[in-house]
Design a protein around this motif. Structure first.
Motif, mmCIF file in Angstrom:
data_model
loop_
_atom_site.group_PDB
_atom_site.id
_atom_site.type_symbol
_atom_site.label_atom_id
_atom_site.label_comp_id
_atom_site.label_asym_id
_atom_site.label_seq_id
_atom_site.Cartn_x
_atom_site.Cartn_y
_atom_site.Cartn_z
ATOM 1 N N MET A 1 -94.295 20.039 49.105
ATOM 2 C CA MET A 1 -95.061 19.269 48.119
ATOM 3 C C MET A 1 -96.374 19.965 47.778
ATOM 4 S SD MET A 1 -93.150 16.746 47.358
ATOM 5 C CE MET A 1 -93.972 15.295 46.785
ATOM 6 N N SER A 2 -96.963 20.671 48.744
ATOM 7 C CA SER A 2 -98.237 21.351 48.504
ATOM 8 C C SER A 2 -98.036 22.773 47.974
ATOM 9 C CB SER A 2 -99.076 21.368 49.778
ATOM 10 O OG SER A 2 -98.447 22.141 50.774
ATOM 11 N N GLY A 3 -96.764 23.185 47.788
ATOM 12 C CA GLY A 3 -96.486 24.496 47.225
ATOM 13 C C GLY A 3 -96.478 25.620 48.235
ATOM 14 N N GLU A 4 -96.493 25.297 49.512
ATOM 15 C CA GLU A 4 -96.446 26.333 50.542
ATOM 16 C C GLU A 4 -95.000 26.700 50.835
ATOM 17 O OE1 GLU A 4 -98.832 25.488 53.993
ATOM 18 O OE2 GLU A 4 -100.192 24.286 52.794
ATOM 19 N N GLY A 5 -94.816 27.806 51.536
ATOM 20 C CA GLY A 5 -93.475 28.237 51.885
ATOM 21 C C GLY A 5 -92.960 29.266 50.907
ATOM 22 N N VAL A 6 -91.645 29.498 50.935
ATOM 23 C CA VAL A 6 -91.030 30.478 50.051
ATOM 24 C C VAL A 6 -90.042 29.782 49.129
ATOM 25 C CG1 VAL A 6 -91.277 32.439 51.620
ATOM 26 C CG2 VAL A 6 -89.265 31.002 51.780
ATOM 27 N N ASP A 7 -89.906 30.340 47.919
ATOM 28 C CA ASP A 7 -88.951 29.748 46.983
ATOM 29 C C ASP A 7 -87.552 30.297 47.259
ATOM 30 O OD1 ASP A 7 -88.803 32.279 45.827
ATOM 31 O OD2 ASP A 7 -90.131 31.760 44.174
ATOM 32 N N GLU A 8 -86.581 29.791 46.524
ATOM 33 C CA GLU A 8 -85.180 30.141 46.772
ATOM 34 C C GLU A 8 -84.934 31.635 46.602
ATOM 35 O OE1 GLU A 8 -80.718 28.998 45.146
ATOM 36 O OE2 GLU A 8 -82.463 28.024 44.281
ATOM 37 N N GLU A 9 -85.534 32.224 45.576
ATOM 38 C CA GLU A 9 -85.327 33.652 45.321
ATOM 39 C C GLU A 9 -85.855 34.500 46.476
ATOM 40 O OE1 GLU A 9 -87.002 36.805 42.116
ATOM 41 O OE2 GLU A 9 -86.184 34.938 41.307
ATOM 42 N N LYS B 1 -87.187 15.147 63.034
ATOM 43 C CA LYS B 1 -87.892 14.349 62.029
ATOM 44 C C LYS B 1 -89.280 14.912 61.757
ATOM 45 C CE LYS B 1 -85.555 9.959 62.935
ATOM 46 N NZ LYS B 1 -85.699 8.596 63.460
ATOM 47 N N GLN B 2 -89.989 15.330 62.816
ATOM 48 C CA GLN B 2 -91.319 15.906 62.647
ATOM 49 C C GLN B 2 -91.256 17.202 61.837
ATOM 50 O OE1 GLN B 2 -92.888 16.363 66.583
ATOM 51 N NE2 GLN B 2 -93.265 14.164 66.866
ATOM 52 N N ARG B 3 -90.277 18.048 62.143
ATOM 53 C CA ARG B 3 -90.125 19.309 61.410
ATOM 54 C C ARG B 3 -89.801 19.045 59.939
ATOM 55 N NH1 ARG B 3 -89.291 24.133 64.412
ATOM 56 N NH2 ARG B 3 -87.931 24.884 62.745
ATOM 57 N N LEU B 4 -88.936 18.068 59.675
ATOM 58 C CA LEU B 4 -88.598 17.731 58.295
ATOM 59 C C LEU B 4 -89.811 17.210 57.539
ATOM 60 C CD1 LEU B 4 -85.084 16.079 58.734
ATOM 61 C CD2 LEU B 4 -85.609 18.237 57.590
ATOM 62 N N MET B 5 -90.613 16.374 58.186
ATOM 63 C CA MET B 5 -91.816 15.847 57.534
ATOM 64 C C MET B 5 -92.783 16.975 57.224
ATOM 65 S SD MET B 5 -92.335 12.193 59.552
ATOM 66 C CE MET B 5 -94.078 12.297 59.380
ATOM 67 N N ARG B 6 -92.956 17.898 58.176
ATOM 68 C CA ARG B 6 -93.854 19.029 57.982
ATOM 69 C C ARG B 6 -93.354 19.908 56.835
ATOM 70 N NH1 ARG B 6 -93.820 22.544 62.803
ATOM 71 N NH2 ARG B 6 -93.330 20.514 63.638
ATOM 72 N N THR B 7 -92.055 20.143 56.782
ATOM 73 C CA THR B 7 -91.462 20.955 55.728
ATOM 74 C C THR B 7 -91.641 20.293 54.366
ATOM 75 O OG1 THR B 7 -89.835 21.808 57.285
ATOM 76 C CG2 THR B 7 -89.316 22.041 54.958
ATOM 77 N N GLU B 8 -91.420 18.986 54.317
ATOM 78 C CA GLU B 8 -91.585 18.264 53.061
ATOM 79 C C GLU B 8 -93.031 18.338 52.587
ATOM 80 O OE1 GLU B 8 -90.709 13.865 51.105
ATOM 81 O OE2 GLU B 8 -90.623 14.114 53.271
#
Length: 87
Positions: free
Chosen positions: A69-77, A58-65
């Motif tokens: 939402m803030s635009g961090e991470g990588v997109d699907e491509e 749950k903590q990991r999912l919240m962090r990922t969400e």
């Protein structure tokens, strides 16, 4: 099974992949993983890859969400290209 029977079985399984490039790549990746795990002492067939508690998931999912939402991470491509480079 005897050693000769094991070898024959393995060669028959490998032969089934020779006409399928994708399956050959996956088989090579799996064999290299098995060899690497054998040298480190990790048994991928009996040990789960990770063990998270429900709370940790749950903590990991919240962090990922929050990251999404803030635009961090990588997109699907980008993720697809990362996965393709691994395989």
């Amino acid at each position: 099974m005897t050693k000769a029977e094991l070898r024959a079985t393995l060669l028959n399984e490998i032969n089934a992949f020779l006409d399928d490039d994708v399956m050959m790549e996956r088989a090579i990746y799996a064999l290299r993983t098995l060899r690497a795990d054998a040298t480190t002492g990790c048994d991928i067939l009996s040990e789960p890859p990770c063990q998270y508690s429900i709370e940790e998931v749950k903590q990991r999912l919240m962090r990922t969400e929050t990251d999404a939402m803030s635009g961090e991470g990588v997109d699907e491509e980008e993720m697809n290209s990362i996965i393709d480079s691994i395989l």
